[in-house]
Design an enzyme around this catalytic site. Structure first.
Site, PDB file in Angstrom:
ATOM      1  CE  LYS A  52      -3.797  -2.380   2.318  1.00  0.00           C
ATOM      2  NZ  LYS A  52      -4.447  -2.764   3.573  1.00  0.00           N
ATOM      3  CD  GLN A  96      -3.719  -4.520   6.608  1.00  0.00           C
ATOM      4  OE1 GLN A  96      -3.757  -3.477   5.969  1.00  0.00           O
ATOM      5  NE2 GLN A  96      -4.130  -5.665   6.092  1.00  0.00           N
ATOM      6  CG  ASP A 119     -10.262  -0.408   5.072  1.00  0.00           C
ATOM      7  OD1 ASP A 119      -9.978  -0.793   3.921  1.00  0.00           O
ATOM      8  OD2 ASP A 119      -9.529  -0.589   6.056  1.00  0.00           O
TER       9      ASP A 119
HETATM   10  N1  GUN Z   1      -7.107  -7.049   5.925  1.00  0.00           N
HETATM   11  C1  GUN Z   1      -7.440  -7.791   4.835  1.00  0.00           C
HETATM   12  N2  GUN Z   1      -8.092  -7.009   3.942  1.00  0.00           N
HETATM   13  C2  GUN Z   1      -8.190  -5.787   4.485  1.00  0.00           C
HETATM   14  C3  GUN Z   1      -8.751  -4.563   4.041  1.00  0.00           C
HETATM   15  O1  GUN Z   1      -9.320  -4.436   2.950  1.00  0.00           O
HETATM   16  N3  GUN Z   1      -8.633  -3.508   4.888  1.00  0.00           N
HETATM   17  C4  GUN Z   1      -8.024  -3.621   6.091  1.00  0.00           C
HETATM   18  N4  GUN Z   1      -7.993  -2.538   6.856  1.00  0.00           N
HETATM   19  N5  GUN Z   1      -7.492  -4.732   6.534  1.00  0.00           N
HETATM   20  C5  GUN Z   1      -7.575  -5.810   5.723  1.00  0.00           C
END
Ligand code: GUN
Length: 282
Positions: A52, A96, A119
């Site tokens: 990311k 996360q 998100d």
């Molecule tokens: N862990 C796995 N997929 C995601 C996601 O799309 N967002 C977040 N914050 N954590 C994750």
């Protein structure tokens, strides 16, 4: 059979996005700013967060990563979120997942300000999506939708989603319903999964079981989106990443399939970046 190349689509969408971010930067003299909070040392999460960070830099988004120990208390994590909510230099916040077991994830997610919830997992954002009035749409569902939209018209299509998680299956079922698809949201307690799949135009697999979907489940010329990311050992003991669909098995039968890796993953990251820019403009 055609490959639904998420890497290629994400690259072209990221190129477009970076132009918009450049002109925003020229006008306002600042970059959009994404704050990522990573708790603990889950190896998969470390890799996702690194990716990311790298992709954000490529499109001109500033990212900051706050790393917290796996033993951090829930209260201290909530404090970090409160500070980020109040910090006007931060446009979007991502915590996360998964979080360690001693932390209540729902509480944490709902603490993120709706103005910065990149998100779209905040209960208010999920509620708005369910009502067909979305503000921020969760990144993986949005990525799946953008891939489908690039090859077909969803109106009236029969879609089965395997997996009812709060971060993929459920929000995706709302999104595709809003786009006039006929959606079945199936899960581990569903009966006759095979028949449900066989009668679907589109199968979206998000259950976290390696190579679960086989050709006997797939209608001729179906479209498959594979959200799974599973690490397995092959015959020679080598670790490799496979999806929830047995790619080699189904490939002759389908009209389109997204590969793993190189399918949904890059699209999820693109949507994180486009959501960050959306929140920045707002
Ligand atoms: N862990 C796995 N997929 C995601 C996601 O799309 N967002 C977040 N914050 N954590 C994750």
């Amino acid at each position: 059979m055609k490959i639904l190349d998420g890497k290629l689509l994400a690259k072209s969408l990221n190129d477009e996005l970076s132009k918009k971010i450049l002109s925003y930067n020229n006008e306002y003299g600042r970059k959009p700013h994404l704050l990522v909070i990573l708790v603990g040392d889950n190896p998969a999460s470390q890799v996702y967060v690194k990716n990311k960070e790298k992709k954000a830099a490529e499109v001109g988004i500033k990212s900051t990563i706050i790393r917290l120990s796996k033993d951090v208390s829930e209260n201290n994590l909530l404090k970090v979120i409160d500070e980020a909510n109040a910090n006007i230099s931060v446009d979007s916040i991502l915590v996360q997942l998964p979080l360690p077991n001693h932390i209540n994830s729902n509480k944490v997610i709902d603490r993120i300000s709706i103005e910065k919830d990149v998100d779209g997992f905040n209960s208010k954002n999920i509620g708005l999506l369910a009502l067909g009035r979305p503000k921020v749409i969760p990144c993986t569902p949005l990525g799946c939708y953008k891939m489908l939209e690039s090859i077909l018209d969803l109106e009236g299509k029969k879609v089965i989603i395997l997996g009812r998680s709060n971060i993929v299956g459920k929000p995706l079922s709302f999104l595709l319903t809003n786009k006039n698809a006929t959606v079945t949201l199936a899960h581990s307690k569903s009966k006759n999964l095979k028949d449900l799949c066989l009668s679907s135009d589109i199968i979206i697999a998000a259950i976290g079981k390696p190579n679960f979907v086989k050709k006997e489940w797939v209608k001729e010329n179906a479209v498959i989106i594979d959200v799974g990311i599973n690490v397995i050992e092959d015959k020679n003991g080598l670790r490799k990443i496979v999806g929830d669909v047995d790619y080699e098995d189904v490939i002759k039968k389908v009209s389109f399939i997204s590969p793993v890796p190189g399918g949904v993953g890059p699209m999820t990251i693109h949507c994180l970046l486009s959501n960050t820019f959306l929140l920045t403009k707002n």
